[in-house]
Design a protein around this motif. Structure first.
Motif, PDB file in Angstrom:
ATOM      1  N   UNK A  43       0.772  -1.167  -0.008  1.00 48.56           N
ATOM      2  CA  UNK A  43       0.091  -0.170   0.112  1.00 48.56           C
ATOM      3  C   UNK A  43       0.941   1.111   0.241  1.00 48.56           C
ATOM      4  N   UNK A  44       1.076   1.826  -0.942  1.00 51.07           N
ATOM      5  CA  UNK A  44       1.878   3.214  -1.265  1.00 51.07           C
ATOM      6  C   UNK A  44       1.151   4.493  -0.449  1.00 51.07           C
ATOM      7  N   UNK A  45       1.809   5.282   0.102  1.00 51.90           N
ATOM      8  CA  UNK A  45       1.236   6.264   0.825  1.00 51.90           C
ATOM      9  C   UNK A  45       0.570   7.318  -0.274  1.00 51.90           C
ATOM     10  N   UNK A  66       9.874  14.720   1.407  1.00 54.56           N
ATOM     11  CA  UNK A  66       9.313  13.970   2.701  1.00 54.56           C
ATOM     12  C   UNK A  66      10.065  12.784   2.888  1.00 54.56           C
ATOM     13  N   UNK A  67      11.133  12.283   2.332  1.00 54.12           N
ATOM     14  CA  UNK A  67      11.867  11.372   2.759  1.00 54.12           C
ATOM     15  C   UNK A  67      11.148   9.803   2.374  1.00 54.12           C
ATOM     16  N   UNK A  68      10.559   9.816   1.253  1.00 49.58           N
ATOM     17  CA  UNK A  68       9.590   8.788   0.911  1.00 49.58           C
ATOM     18  C   UNK A  68      10.158   7.923  -0.026  1.00 49.58           C
ATOM     19  N   UNK A  69      10.243   6.466   0.116  1.00 53.82           N
ATOM     20  CA  UNK A  69      10.491   5.706  -1.190  1.00 53.82           C
ATOM     21  C   UNK A  69       9.849   5.914  -2.404  1.00 53.82           C
ATOM     22  N   UNK A  70      10.624   5.790  -3.326  1.00 54.60           N
ATOM     23  CA  UNK A  70       9.769   5.924  -4.836  1.00 54.60           C
ATOM     24  C   UNK A  70       9.714   4.872  -5.663  1.00 54.60           C
ATOM     25  N   UNK A  85       5.515   0.413  -4.104  1.00 53.77           N
ATOM     26  CA  UNK A  85       6.188   0.531  -3.031  1.00 53.77           C
ATOM     27  C   UNK A  85       5.435   0.754  -1.550  1.00 53.77           C
ATOM     28  N   UNK A  86       5.675  -0.125  -0.708  1.00 52.90           N
ATOM     29  CA  UNK A  86       4.891   0.353   0.620  1.00 52.90           C
ATOM     30  C   UNK A  86       5.236   1.699   1.350  1.00 52.90           C
ATOM     31  N   UNK A  87       4.373   2.414   1.476  1.00 53.52           N
ATOM     32  CA  UNK A  87       4.327   3.695   2.428  1.00 53.52           C
ATOM     33  C   UNK A  87       5.234   4.572   1.568  1.00 53.52           C
ATOM     34  N   UNK A  88       5.289   4.485   0.393  1.00 55.09           N
ATOM     35  CA  UNK A  88       5.966   5.452  -0.411  1.00 55.09           C
ATOM     36  C   UNK A  88       5.138   6.138  -1.707  1.00 55.09           C
ATOM     37  N   UNK A  89       5.905   6.847  -2.480  1.00 56.30           N
ATOM     38  CA  UNK A  89       5.104   7.536  -3.798  1.00 56.30           C
ATOM     39  C   UNK A  89       5.430   6.452  -5.034  1.00 56.30           C
ATOM     40  N   UNK A  90       4.193   6.300  -5.469  1.00 52.70           N
ATOM     41  CA  UNK A  90       4.159   5.546  -7.091  1.00 52.70           C
ATOM     42  C   UNK A  90       4.166   6.656  -8.261  1.00 52.70           C
TER      43      UNK A  90
END
Length: 464
Positions: A43-45, A66-70, A85-90
């Motif tokens: 679940x991406x953010x 925001x330090x989010x994985x992409x 990607x979990x908890x990141x930006x797609x």
């Protein structure tokens, strides 16, 4: 656990992009987060469906701020699930799928969200084709950045061997053109190094003439004939012209080839030349040496052949793959493959053997970042199933076949056939690219993505 994103920051992103920003509480989120491999359930953010190439830089800025994985998604067909990607930006590029054909120049320009089907549909009216893959729903971007093996590999080489240039947005938002003259080292790394160096917005390919009707074939063998068929096939391939590309598939029967519950060995053939009698004569040489139990040889439109396997790999299937280059098909290798193939008793799991050489093999080893050019065969071991209860058995089968062929492989890996658990360049698997190529790729990573923003892939880690 989703990070807390200030509403104002999300609204600023919505304003900055032409596309759509989708949050987890929105109605379209569940559909937007899905990728082709049903085993990848994260679940991406936040998901951004790009509306233009200009949307890329704001998304990269947002992820870094925001330090989010992409994750960057083209067709979403990657078996490792790197398009999410979990908890990141797609960053979903799927809506950017235009294909432009310059028939006079013999070139095709393809946006990053296009699929093989999009390209074939655009090029067919001109009697042209770009060497791509074997399933029409595959995204061109991911396929190309990893290499691109398909039904024209011997005729035209890999997809990367036909890449003339690419437009790239780097981690700092800079737009660059990579080709033989501009950013040539980046151009080298894009061809086989995966999505490690930036977001490619468009690809320009050279295209090949192709007849309206392509001679194709499937030679089907029950397992009592596999040894003789593989020995005959290995001898037959030694003298093949470039126009003949073949892929052997070992799988449990699909309906039109149903010969009971036994797994089948299917030699698929594609002859990319208008002289169909010459192709038919070559096929007759093989069938004379190893008579098949069933045979279908016919001329069909290219798009029909390219979509023939689509239903075998439906979106949402649970999927797990491994691969290996194969140095030879001698008695020991054939014995190992036959033993592995006979273990299959279920539909949707098997392996393919891609015959290489031809145009693929004549490309210099150092011309691209692709792992190796000297292996005569490449094995892709795959599992596709629907029930999570089958996960353990199906993945165990794939791992078992990979283990069985290790004595016949140099250890090179093709990133497009690798699952999520397979390491590439993190100091644990230099044999994937070899020491020299890995050093060049790492230097490129240092230059273009030193912070490793583009790490949701078979990652090349920067040394800085």
């Amino acid at each position: 656990m989703f990070p807390e994103l200030p509403p104002d920051a999300v609204e600023d992103l919505r304003t900055a992009v032409a596309g759509t920003v989708i949050l987890p509480d929105e109605e379209t989120y569940e559909t937007a987060r899905n990728v082709w491999n049903g085993m990848i359930d994260v679940r991406p953010a936040l998901i951004v469906r790009a509306g233009s190439a200009k949307d890329i830089a704001p998304v990269l800025d947002f992820a870094q701020l925001w330090g989010l994985p992409l994750a960057v998604r083209g067709g979403g067909h990657n078996v490792a699930g790197n398009g999410t990607v979990a908890d990141g930006v797609v960053l979903d590029m799927g809506a950017l799928n235009d294909v432009s054909v310059d028939a006079g120049a013999g070139t095709v320009t393809v946006q990053a969200g296009a699929t093989i089907g999009n390209v074939d549909l655009a090029t067919a009216p001109y009697g042209l084709a770009v060497p791509l893959g074997v399933v029409s729903g595959t995204g061109v971007a991911g396929l190309t950045l990893g290499g691109g093996v398909g039904w024209l590999t011997r005729t035209g080489g890999l997809s990367i061997d036909n890449l003339l240039g690419a437009d790239v947005v780097t981690s700092d938002g800079e737009e660059v053109r990579a080709d033989a003259d501009q950013h040539p080292e980046l151009f080298w790394g894009l061809r086989g190094g995966g999505g490690n160096f930036g977001v490619v917005t468009s690809f320009t390919f050279s295209a090949h003439p192709l007849p309206a009707q392509v001679l194709t074939g499937n030679l089907v063998y029950g397992n009592m004939h596999w040894h003789s068929a593989l020995h005959a096939y290995d001898a037959w391939t030694a003298g093949l012209p470039d126009e003949m590309t073949t892929i052997i598939s070992c799988l449990v029967p699909i309906e039109e080839w149903d010969m009971g519950d036994q797994p089948l060995l299917v030699i698929g053939l594609a002859w990319a030349d208008p002289d169909q009698e010459a192709g038919a004569a070559l096929i007759r040489q093989l069938t004379a040496a190893a008579p098949p139990d069933m045979e279908v040889v016919e001329a069909v439109p290219w798009s029909e052949w390219q979509t023939a396997m689509d239903s075998t790999f439906p979106p949402g299937s649970r999927a797990y793959w491994k691969n290996a280059n194969i140095d030879r098909l001698d008695d020991a290798a054939i014995d190992a493959l036959v033993r592995a193939g006979c273990e299959q008793t279920w539909r949707g799991t098997g392996f393919d053997i891609h015959h290489l050489g031809g145009a693929y093999g004549r490309v210099s080893e150092d011309a691209t970042a692709f792992p190796t050019r000297d292996a005569p065969y490449w094995l892709n071991i795959y599992g596709f199933w629907q029930d999570p209860a089958d996960d353990a058995a199906r993945t165990a089968f794939v791992r078992g076949v990979a283990k069985a062929v290790e004595p016949f492989s140099s250890g090179a890996q093709y990133v497009n056939f690798m699952g999520a658990e397979d390491p590439v360049a993190q100091g644990t698997a230099p044999s994937v690219y070899g020491t020299d190529k890995l050093a060049r790729l790492t230097a490129l990573k240092n230059a273009y993505d030193p912070q490793n923003l583009f790490r949701r892939n078979h990652n090349i880690v920067p040394s800085t």
